[in-house]
Scaffold this active site. Structure first.
Site, PDB file in Angstrom:
ATOM      1  CG  HIS A 471      -1.802  -1.179   1.343  1.00  0.00           C
ATOM      2  ND1 HIS A 471      -2.323  -1.617   2.547  1.00  0.00           N
ATOM      3  CD2 HIS A 471      -2.269  -2.038   0.392  1.00  0.00           C
ATOM      4  CE1 HIS A 471      -3.076  -2.689   2.333  1.00  0.00           C
ATOM      5  NE2 HIS A 471      -3.047  -2.962   1.033  1.00  0.00           N
ATOM      6  N   PRO A 472       1.863   1.389  -0.867  1.00  0.00           N
ATOM      7  CG  PRO A 472       3.170   1.279  -2.808  1.00  0.00           C
ATOM      8  CD  PRO A 472       2.261   0.455  -1.939  1.00  0.00           C
TER       9      PRO A 472
END
Length: 580
Positions: A471-472
């Protein structure tokens, strides 16, 4: 392909697909999508079969194979980051879990400078616009959008044991973690329909790909932005790895995600002058926030062996793959038709937090995300990790070569609060998995195992074993302070004209769940901002807030009688005890 377009969208991933659909709805507007990966062919089962999600990870045909720099608080480990190298981007290879995050995430966004119109009330109508929630539309959920959302049946014995165990541990159930009340446990929404993945490409691009004003080019790797002063006038790109091309644009919209968007900005001279100079790039626009504020979710798998043959573990055997594939290919049914992330929930790990900071994904199998580690007959696991970590990292180019991956550092486990929450997370998960509901199944903890007990041992295990939840985000944040990159009222990059960003990089802070849903909401909202449309009117139905002592269900719902509506749901720390 034309020589000039009104809008050139760099990146045909999640946000890019939605923007292409919405902007090309105006037949007088020309739109070009440039996707560096290949097409998401309809015949490709590794994309469209939900249970095949583990196979694209690490495969260069599907994955850009990013990795972090050596993480200083994880023994110098490099953490692999799968990113989709195909039309639809990571939505074509992700776990298909659909989580909006909490109302508090967006009300928090509204506290950042310039972000007043990004609160929950303003974001909710865009969440609803994109959804067809098959479980039923209501004040919180949409029913006629492009993105079809099925709800996991979660009916197997292990899922039922999980739900029972969460209540035995002191936590409430909920009807819909994306609706009135996030806190609690329930079947999850997922982006599938009739046994197939519904990626952003399939949901937004496939239905409109024949529009005369929309062109989609795959294998088109953008290398640089073209400028006239501080106005972006187009892009340079390489097609098929060799032929160099240029295209002019009225507007360029970057949708490359948390890694590629800041990288392309920096390569084009937009960023911190010191970072740019070190990479041999001349500064065009001094924006020190480009590539900073990087955030992510780290996770571990807490795994147990099952003494009963009720898991899907046996289906992992390679000799069964042809049968699974055939059953899915010809009937869209069977083991291959589910992502198996069918249920989970959200809790608060301590009394300091206002809304859930821990998400559980429960799986009726004990295996790593890449499919390894399944050496036992039957098992089950939860994926766990803090959702609102105060850890911050960066994305910085180290070369002016666009094909060289940038330096990516997350600084996982670098703060005292993060490490404390990790201990709370593991103890809360163990508390749930030790409840009587699992007694008929529990064959003992596989990972981390009984040898890991103290706070120090837990942190050591996380440092050695944790993976990214993929989930960058937040590396080119919206706002108006000196470290902001994007204007929240127009999506324009500060100090430029003709250049906008709409993807996960613009989040000012990460949301407390999988980020695909908020990325799509940002894209939907950005489409109206960019096109100059009238914005959807804010909506503000009531939502559950534990700290406010509100009922678990909307007022008048008879299910409130089963719980003390005047008391708060306890936090994990209140139930399990403080870390030692």
């Amino acid at each position: 392909m034309k020589k000039r377009y009104d809008y050139v969208i760099v990146g045909g991933g999640s946000a890019g697909s939605a923007l292409a659909n919405r902007l090309s709805a105006d037949s007088n507007t020309s739109v070009l999508v440039l996707e560096a990966g290949r097409a998401d062919f309809k015949i490709d089962p590794l994309i469209h079969m939900p249970a095949a999600l583990m196979f694209p990870s690490g495969n260069p045909l599907y994955d850009w194979r990013y990795e972090s720099d050596p993480e200083p608080f994880m023994g110098g480990r490099r953490v692999a980051h799968t990113r989709g190298k195909v039309l639809g981007g990571s939505s074509s290879i992700n776990g298909m879990i659909f989580q909006r995050g909490n109302r508090g995430d967006y009300d928090k966004w509204a506290t950042f400078a310039g972000m007043e119109d990004w609160d929950y009330a303003h974001c909710l109508p865009y969440f609803k616009r994109m959804e067809t929630t098959l479980a039923g539309a209501d004040a919180w959920r949409g029913g006629s959008g492009p993105l079809t959302l099925e709800r996991g049946p979660a009916t197997s014995p292990l899922f039922q044991a999980f739900f029972e165990a969460t209540q035995q541990a002191g936590y409430a159930p909920t009807d819909d973690v994306n609706g009135y009340r996030q806190e609690g446990f329930a079947p999850f929404d997922h982006t599938t329909k009739n046994g197939s993945r519904m990626s952003a490409s399939r949901s937004y691009l496939w239905p409109v790909k024949n529009r005369k004003n929309l062109d989609i080019a795959t294998l088109a790797f953008v290398t640089n932005l073209r400028w006239d002063g501080n106005r972006v006038t187009g892009v340079d790109f390489v097609r098929g790895g060799r032929r160099k091309h240029s295209v002019e644009a009225g507007e360029v919209i970057l949708c490359g995600g948390a890694f590629n968007t800041p990288q392309l900005l920096q390569l084009s001279g937009v960023g911190n002058p010191e970072v740019l100079a070190a990479a041999g790039v001349e500064t065009r626009v001094d924006l020190p926030g480009v590539g900073e504020n990087l955030q992510d979710h780290l996770e571990v798998y807490l795994q147990h062996e099952s003494v009963q043959p009720v898991s899907i573990q046996p289906w992992l055997k390679k000799w069964k793959a042809p049968y699974i594939g055939a059953q899915w290919l010809f009937a869209n049914t069977g083991v291959g038709a589910s992502n198996h992330f069918e249920a989970g929930g959200f809790i608060r790990t301590n009394e300091e937090v206002q809304y859930p900071n821990l998400m559980f994904h429960f799986l009726p199998v004990a295996v790593r995300y890449d499919g390894t580690g399944g050496g036992h007959e039957h098992g089950y696991q939860v994926h766990i990790g803090p959702m609102n970590s105060d850890v911050r990292g960066h994305v910085r180019i180290t070369s002016n070569d666009p094909k060289k991956h940038p330096s990516i550092l997350f600084n996982y486990l670098s703060t005292e609060r993060d490490r404390r929450e990790w201990v709370e997370v593991v103890r809360a998960a163990r508390h749930i998995l030790s409840q009587p509901a699992f007694s008929p199944f529990d064959g003992g903890e596989i990972s981390p195992g009984s040898a890991v007990q103290t706070d120090e041992e837990i942190i050591d295990w996380i440092a050695k074993d944790a993976e990214t939840a993929l989930h960058p985000s937040c590396s080119a944040k919206m706002g108006t302070d000196e470290m902001s990159v994007v204007d929240p009222n127009s999506m324009r990059v500060h100090g430029t004209e003709g250049l906008r960003v709409a993807d996960a990089s613009v989040f000012p802070s990460i949301t407390n769940g999988n980020i695909y849903a908020p990325v799509m909401m940002v894209a939907e909202r950005a489409a109206d901002l960019i096109a100059g449309n009238t914005m959807l009117a804010p909506e503000n139905p009531p939502t559950y807030r534990a700290k406010a002592g509100m009922p678990l269900y909307p007022e008048g719902d008879p299910r409130n009688d089963a719980w003390d509506a005047k008391s708060e749901i306890p936090s994990a720390a209140a139930i399990v005890g403080e870390p030692r």
